[in-house]
Design a protein around this motif. Structure first.
Motif, PDB file in Angstrom:
ATOM      1  N   GLY A  16     -77.386  28.842  33.733  1.00  9.66           N
ATOM      2  CA  GLY A  16     -76.473  29.652  32.944  1.00  9.66           C
ATOM      3  C   GLY A  16     -75.966  30.845  33.709  1.00  9.66           C
ATOM      4  N   GLU A  17     -75.156  31.656  33.038  1.00 10.65           N
ATOM      5  CA  GLU A  17     -74.576  32.847  33.645  1.00 10.65           C
ATOM      6  C   GLU A  17     -75.668  33.777  34.159  1.00 10.65           C
ATOM      7  OE1 GLU A  17     -71.798  36.688  32.374  1.00 10.65           O
ATOM      8  OE2 GLU A  17     -72.489  35.238  30.865  1.00 10.65           O
ATOM      9  N   ALA A  18     -75.595  34.092  35.452  1.00 10.81           N
ATOM     10  CA  ALA A  18     -76.567  34.991  36.086  1.00 10.81           C
ATOM     11  C   ALA A  18     -78.004  34.520  35.899  1.00 10.81           C
ATOM     12  CB  ALA A  18     -76.400  36.416  35.565  1.00 10.81           C
ATOM     13  N   ALA A  49     -87.261  22.352  27.524  1.00  6.78           N
ATOM     14  CA  ALA A  49     -87.546  23.560  26.753  1.00  6.78           C
ATOM     15  C   ALA A  49     -86.932  24.734  27.492  1.00  6.78           C
ATOM     16  CB  ALA A  49     -89.046  23.756  26.594  1.00  6.78           C
ATOM     17  N   PHE A  50     -86.412  25.707  26.746  1.00 10.85           N
ATOM     18  CA  PHE A  50     -85.770  26.835  27.427  1.00 10.85           C
ATOM     19  C   PHE A  50     -86.121  28.162  26.770  1.00 10.85           C
ATOM     20  CE2 PHE A  50     -82.577  25.610  24.222  1.00 10.85           C
ATOM     21  CZ  PHE A  50     -82.188  26.834  23.699  1.00 10.85           C
ATOM     22  N   ILE A  76     -76.369  27.623  22.254  1.00 17.90           N
ATOM     23  CA  ILE A  76     -76.835  28.074  23.561  1.00 17.90           C
ATOM     24  C   ILE A  76     -77.265  26.888  24.419  1.00 17.90           C
ATOM     25  CG2 ILE A  76     -78.707  29.313  24.724  1.00 17.90           C
ATOM     26  CD1 ILE A  76     -78.537  31.386  22.469  1.00 17.90           C
ATOM     27  N   ALA A  77     -77.974  25.932  23.809  1.00 17.47           N
ATOM     28  CA  ALA A  77     -78.410  24.748  24.555  1.00 17.47           C
ATOM     29  C   ALA A  77     -77.213  24.029  25.166  1.00 17.47           C
ATOM     30  CB  ALA A  77     -79.194  23.820  23.639  1.00 17.47           C
ATOM     31  N   ARG A  78     -76.165  23.840  24.389  1.00 27.43           N
ATOM     32  CA  ARG A  78     -74.969  23.180  24.914  1.00 27.43           C
ATOM     33  C   ARG A  78     -74.353  23.980  26.060  1.00 27.43           C
ATOM     34  NH1 ARG A  78     -73.984  22.530  19.295  1.00 27.43           N
ATOM     35  NH2 ARG A  78     -74.326  20.364  18.613  1.00 27.43           N
ATOM     36  N   VAL A  86     -82.464  16.876  22.123  1.00 34.13           N
ATOM     37  CA  VAL A  86     -83.757  16.643  22.789  1.00 34.13           C
ATOM     38  C   VAL A  86     -84.231  17.882  23.545  1.00 34.13           C
ATOM     39  CG1 VAL A  86     -83.555  14.148  22.942  1.00 34.13           C
ATOM     40  CG2 VAL A  86     -82.542  15.579  24.742  1.00 34.13           C
ATOM     41  N   SER A  87     -83.854  19.060  23.055  1.00 32.47           N
ATOM     42  CA  SER A  87     -84.315  20.305  23.684  1.00 32.47           C
ATOM     43  C   SER A  87     -84.811  21.263  22.613  1.00 32.47           C
ATOM     44  CB  SER A  87     -83.203  20.954  24.512  1.00 32.47           C
ATOM     45  OG  SER A  87     -82.069  21.213  23.713  1.00 32.47           O
ATOM     46  N   VAL A  88     -85.631  22.199  23.031  1.00 31.22           N
ATOM     47  CA  VAL A  88     -86.165  23.215  22.141  1.00 31.22           C
ATOM     48  C   VAL A  88     -86.048  24.545  22.862  1.00 31.22           C
ATOM     49  CG1 VAL A  88     -88.547  22.928  22.973  1.00 31.22           C
ATOM     50  CG2 VAL A  88     -88.147  23.925  20.719  1.00 31.22           C
ATOM     51  N   GLY A  89     -85.790  25.635  22.123  1.00 29.51           N
ATOM     52  CA  GLY A  89     -85.578  26.889  22.819  1.00 29.51           C
ATOM     53  C   GLY A  89     -85.975  28.131  22.058  1.00 29.51           C
ATOM     54  N   LEU A  90     -86.133  29.196  22.830  1.00 31.14           N
ATOM     55  CA  LEU A  90     -86.407  30.539  22.335  1.00 31.14           C
ATOM     56  C   LEU A  90     -85.370  31.480  22.939  1.00 31.14           C
ATOM     57  CD1 LEU A  90     -90.253  30.572  23.090  1.00 31.14           C
ATOM     58  CD2 LEU A  90     -89.191  30.076  20.873  1.00 31.14           C
TER      59      LEU A  90
END
Length: 378
Positions: A16-18, A49-50, A76-78, A86-90
């Motif tokens: 992602g950005e920076a 996972a992110f 955000i995942a996209r 198929v992703s999970v994030g915080l």
């Protein structure tokens, strides 16, 4: 940019950005347990996972771009190139450049903690007053500050062990904050985390080693506690310079009970002090290096803790505080009697404040016994 990899083929990169997202891509089937509202809970179909940071330069905050936080995280995942199915994030306001990654383990099982942490404005203690009534859909704007933990196991875990790891990592996080004396921003207590903390626990479902215990009595659970506690401390150091050394100060210990530079200045001014604010602040700063002062102040703070917890009666706390104040080298205001813990805490905090004001005034050459003529806080 690759930042970490495991022996089982999982790789963490900043995307992602920076590089504001740390993305862990799985090399095979994984059991995942997460607190995230976006694909959270127990899952076996996830691939990534992110942990996403809103902050690049510092000071940026989350602006919701969807009706729900789960939908916001899906966007955000996209954006960072992941499949939301198929992703999970915080997400966090801590900078991803301050990500701490530490490893530990036992036997052939390896465990890694990838942690971001920032608690300057949002630290809280479990049970503190809250402002969000989800049922009534009433809340104020959420403050920033989060401890996010991605905990990775090279071995497989039973569903119970996966869940128990979430308890163990939470205990380790609370222990790290206790050992750093991080103050709650909502009570007198030492913080146990923040109201926006999150965790993702990942186990290798393809491993031939399947363990069933990640509690504190197991060797693997002990490794979880060690690595998470150390990683939380390192993330706090990287994000805000929070260390045992930065906490080695009189006002760092007393601020939980409202004894701050601002409150001492107010007291000093009320008593007719002559120093201006800058000179008074400098005199207070000098107390941090005054021999023999930090220990009795710290003990007085702990007396207030124990009075609030009910481990000491108000009379016991006040009696011990009188002895400690006598070691601080000034004739502070006398302590009265207290009917309950709240009164005892208020009396001790007031006496400590009086002692600190008098010491600061004395060190500046503006002190005399009795009213602090020309030496005040306001």
């Amino acid at each position: 940019m690759k930042v970490w990899s495991s022996a089982c083929g999982d790789v963490a990169r900043r995307l992602g950005e920076a590089g504001r997202a740390a993305v862990l891509t799985f090399g095979g089937p994984r059991r995942v347990l997460s607190t995230s509202p976006f694909n959270g809970g127990l899952r076996t179909d996830l691939r990534q996972a992110f942990n996403y940071s809103y902050s690049i330069k510092g000071g940026e905050y989350c602006t919701m771009r969807a009706p729900t936080y789960a939908e916001h995280l899906a966007l955000i995942a996209r954006e960072i190139g992941l499949d939301p199915a198929v992703s999970v994030g915080l997400s966090t306001s801590a900078k991803m450049g301050h990500l701490a990654i530490l490893e530990d383990g036992w036997g052939s099982a390896e465990v890694a903690a990838l942690v971001t942490a920032g608690l300057d404005v949002n630290a809280g203690r479990s049970g503190d007053p809250a402002d969000w009534d989800e049922e009534a859909e009433r809340r104020s704007a959420p403050p920033t500050g989060t401890v996010n933990v991605i905990l990775h196991f090279s071995c497989d875990l039973s569903e119970g062990a996966l869940t128990r790891a979430l308890i163990t990592l939470t205990e380790a996080k609370a222990a790290a904050l206790q050992e750093l004396a991080v103050p709650s921003r909502y009570s007198h207590g030492i913080a146990t985390g923040s109201g926006t903390d999150g965790a993702i626990v990942v186990a290798n479902a393809a491993s031939s080693l399947r363990l069933t215990d990640t509690g504190n009595h197991s060797k693997l659970g002990s490794a979880v506690g060690r690595v998470v506690k150390a990683a939380v401390k390192e993330a706090l150091r990287l994000q805000g310079g929070l260390t045992p050394q930065s906490q080695h100060g009189v006002l760092r210990r007393t601020e939980r009970f409202g004894v701050t530079e601002e409150s001492l200045w107010a007291r000093y001014r009320r008593e007719g002090g002559a120093l201006d604010r800058a000179r008074f602040a400098a005199a207070l700063a000098g107390l941090d290096v005054r021999d023999g002062l930090l220990a009795p102040v710290s003990l007085a703070v702990h007396l207030m803790d124990q009075a609030e917890w009910g481990l000491l009666s108000p009379d016991e706390a006040l009696s011990a505080a009188r002895g400690l104040l006598a070691t601080m080298g000034v004739c502070a205001a006398p302590l009265g009697a207290a009917h309950d813990a709240a009164e005892a805490v208020a009396l001790i905090a007031g006496a400590v404040s009086d002692a600190l004001v008098r010491l600061a005034a004395a060190d500046s050459g503006n002190f005399r016994e009795g009213p602090l003529a020309g030496n005040g806080a306001g």
